[in-house]
Design a protein around this motif. Structure first.
Motif, short mmCIF file in Angstrom:
data_model
loop_
_atom_site.label_atom_id
_atom_site.label_comp_id
_atom_site.label_asym_id
_atom_site.label_seq_id
_atom_site.Cartn_x
_atom_site.Cartn_y
_atom_site.Cartn_z
N ARG A 1 53.67 44.91 -58.76
CA ARG A 1 53.39 45.78 -57.63
C ARG A 1 51.90 45.75 -57.28
NH1 ARG A 1 51.38 50.69 -56.51
NH2 ARG A 1 52.30 51.86 -54.76
N ASN A 2 51.05 45.77 -58.29
CA ASN A 2 49.61 45.75 -58.04
C ASN A 2 49.18 44.47 -57.33
OD1 ASN A 2 49.32 48.22 -59.27
ND2 ASN A 2 48.69 47.39 -61.25
N THR A 3 49.81 43.35 -57.68
CA THR A 3 49.51 42.08 -57.01
C THR A 3 49.87 42.16 -55.53
OG1 THR A 3 49.84 40.76 -59.02
CG2 THR A 3 50.09 39.62 -56.91
N PHE A 4 51.05 42.71 -55.23
CA PHE A 4 51.48 42.81 -53.84
C PHE A 4 50.65 43.83 -53.06
CE2 PHE A 4 55.85 41.52 -55.55
CZ PHE A 4 55.63 40.18 -55.27
N ALA A 5 50.13 44.84 -53.74
CA ALA A 5 49.35 45.87 -53.07
C ALA A 5 48.00 45.35 -52.57
CB ALA A 5 49.14 47.06 -53.99
N GLN A 6 47.51 44.26 -53.18
CA GLN A 6 46.22 43.70 -52.79
C GLN A 6 46.41 42.79 -51.58
OE1 GLN A 6 44.31 41.83 -56.19
NE2 GLN A 6 45.33 43.27 -57.58
N ASP A 7 45.83 43.17 -50.49
CA ASP A 7 45.94 42.38 -49.27
C ASP A 7 44.86 41.31 -49.27
OD1 ASP A 7 46.68 41.45 -46.79
OD2 ASP A 7 45.67 43.04 -45.67
N VAL A 8 45.12 40.25 -50.05
CA VAL A 8 44.16 39.15 -50.16
C VAL A 8 44.82 37.87 -49.68
CG1 VAL A 8 42.90 40.22 -52.06
CG2 VAL A 8 44.85 38.72 -52.56
N PRO A 9 44.03 36.90 -49.19
CA PRO A 9 44.62 35.67 -48.65
C PRO A 9 45.47 34.93 -49.67
CG PRO A 9 42.31 35.83 -48.04
CD PRO A 9 42.55 36.91 -49.05
N ASN A 10 46.55 34.34 -49.20
CA ASN A 10 47.39 33.47 -50.01
C ASN A 10 47.56 32.16 -49.23
OD1 ASN A 10 50.35 32.38 -50.68
ND2 ASN A 10 49.59 33.50 -52.45
N THR A 11 47.33 31.03 -49.89
CA THR A 11 47.35 29.73 -49.22
C THR A 11 46.39 29.74 -48.03
OG1 THR A 11 49.71 29.78 -49.74
CG2 THR A 11 48.91 27.83 -48.60
N GLY A 12 45.28 30.46 -48.19
CA GLY A 12 44.23 30.49 -47.18
C GLY A 12 44.49 31.39 -46.00
N GLU A 13 45.56 32.19 -46.03
CA GLU A 13 45.89 33.04 -44.89
C GLU A 13 46.20 34.47 -45.32
OE1 GLU A 13 48.90 31.64 -42.26
OE2 GLU A 13 48.00 29.67 -41.97
N LEU A 14 45.88 35.40 -44.42
CA LEU A 14 46.30 36.78 -44.54
C LEU A 14 47.58 36.97 -43.73
CD1 LEU A 14 42.85 38.58 -44.20
CD2 LEU A 14 44.33 38.59 -46.23
N PRO A 15 48.40 37.96 -44.08
CA PRO A 15 48.22 38.99 -45.09
C PRO A 15 48.54 38.47 -46.49
CG PRO A 15 50.36 39.24 -44.11
CD PRO A 15 49.70 38.10 -43.37
N GLY A 16 48.38 39.34 -47.48
CA GLY A 16 48.77 38.99 -48.83
C GLY A 16 50.28 38.94 -48.97
N THR A 17 50.73 38.39 -50.07
CA THR A 17 52.17 38.29 -50.31
C THR A 17 52.74 39.66 -50.69
OG1 THR A 17 51.80 37.74 -52.64
CG2 THR A 17 52.01 35.91 -51.07
N CYS A 18 54.05 39.79 -50.49
CA CYS A 18 54.73 41.02 -50.89
C CYS A 18 56.23 40.76 -50.90
CB CYS A 18 54.40 42.19 -49.96
SG CYS A 18 54.87 41.96 -48.23
N ALA A 19 56.97 41.71 -51.40
CA ALA A 19 58.43 41.69 -51.35
C ALA A 19 58.87 43.10 -51.00
CB ALA A 19 59.03 41.23 -52.67
N HIS A 20 60.15 43.29 -50.78
CA HIS A 20 60.64 44.61 -50.38
C HIS A 20 61.05 45.47 -51.57
CE1 HIS A 20 61.07 42.10 -46.74
NE2 HIS A 20 60.68 43.22 -46.14
N PHE A 21 61.56 44.84 -52.63
CA PHE A 21 62.02 45.57 -53.80
C PHE A 21 61.57 44.87 -55.07
CE2 PHE A 21 65.13 46.38 -50.46
CZ PHE A 21 65.27 47.76 -50.50
#
Length: 280
Positions: free
Chosen positions: A143-163
């Motif tokens: 959850r903490n990883t998804f909460a951080q809005d940092v670039p992934n593969t050079g692009e924003l937004p950060g990664t996340c999932a729904h559950f």
């Protein structure tokens, strides 16, 4: 006044709930009681989805992860959204533990959708489910990883999932299903992402899938969650896939030519999930 009556009055005034059962006095501390609810969490009404401490939805649940305790307790809740058909399967409690999803992150998501899918929108109307495992050992670290809005593969937004579904079977909603999340290249514009807490620990993805399938509490919650989402959004079992299957899915499309390099939830293991879903 008898000594028994004086005792009852004294205890009541001290803040205890009293009940007479079979001539005996039962004592319980007075205070609000939290009822456990089950089902899918509704979309928060505010423009910014707030971070929330997971609230236990059953009396027997174990303590919350320590890393989550500093978030706002007041905003954590389990809520119910009506579905088209509840079916015969038992419903799984869903704990609202939303990550921050600010206006800025929504704008970043819309820009990402425009670049990769041709539609500048952060809204999602799901038509499929993609299964993942976290490659972590705790729900809170994922959850903490998804909460951080940092670039992934050079692009924003950060990664996340729904559950996120923990190994003890507790289900956490971290992003509303009506909000697009970056969890599967080529399918983010149509898929709900479900993460299961599991690490490969140096083994294969198939091995990790099998650990989840053999972990009764976790896989039971996953199946019930998927079943509820299917009923809510009219998603057929054939549209429940694994991350490893995404590149070959007929709905896959990415305007930038990106492809997935993940191997979580192999096709053979997803077939077992589908078999169990069909039996519910």
């Amino acid at each position: 006044m008898t000594s028994r009556a004086r005792l009852l009055r004294s205890l009541s005034g001290a803040g205890f709930a009293l009940a007479l059962v079979g001539g005996s006095v039962l004592l319980g501390a007075c205070g609000p009681r939290q009822a456990a609810t089950s089902g899918m969490p509704s979309t928060p009404s505010s423009s910014t989805v707030r971070s929330a401490t997971p609230a236990t939805t059953t009396a027997a649940a174990s303590p919350r992860p320590s890393t989550m305790q500093s978030a706002s307790r007041a905003s954590a809740r389990a809520t119910t959204t009506p579905t088209r058909s509840s079916g015969s399967a038992a419903r799984v409690p869903v704990v609202a533990a939303y990550i921050p999803f600010s206006t800025q992150r929504k704008a970043e998501t819309a820009s990402y959708a425009k670049r990769h899918y041709g539609v500048a929108s952060w809204h999602l109307r799901p038509s499929m489910v993609v299964l993942h495992f976290t490659e972590t050992t705790t729900m809170s670290s994922a959850r903490n990883t998804f909460a951080q809005d940092v670039p992934n593969t050079g692009e924003l937004p950060g990664t996340c999932a729904h559950f996120i579904v923990d190994q003890d079977g507790r289900v956490y909603a971290i992003v509303p299903v009506t909000v697009l999340c970056r969890h599967t290249i080529g399918l983010n514009d149509k898929a709900i992402g479900i993460e299961m807490v599991q690490s490969t620990s140096g083994n294969s993805a198939h091995w990790a899938d099998q650990q989840i399938l053999a972990r009764r509490a976790q896989i039971t919650s996953v199946l019930r969650l998927v079943h509820q989402l299917q009923a809510q959004w009219g998603i057929p079992t054939s549209r429940v896939i694994g991350h490893a299957m995404a590149n070959d899915d007929p709905a896959f499309h990415d305007l930038r030519g990106w492809h997935n390099d993940h191997s979580d939830w192999q096709a053979a293991d997803v077939m077992e999930v589908r078999r169990r879903l069909a039996a519910m």
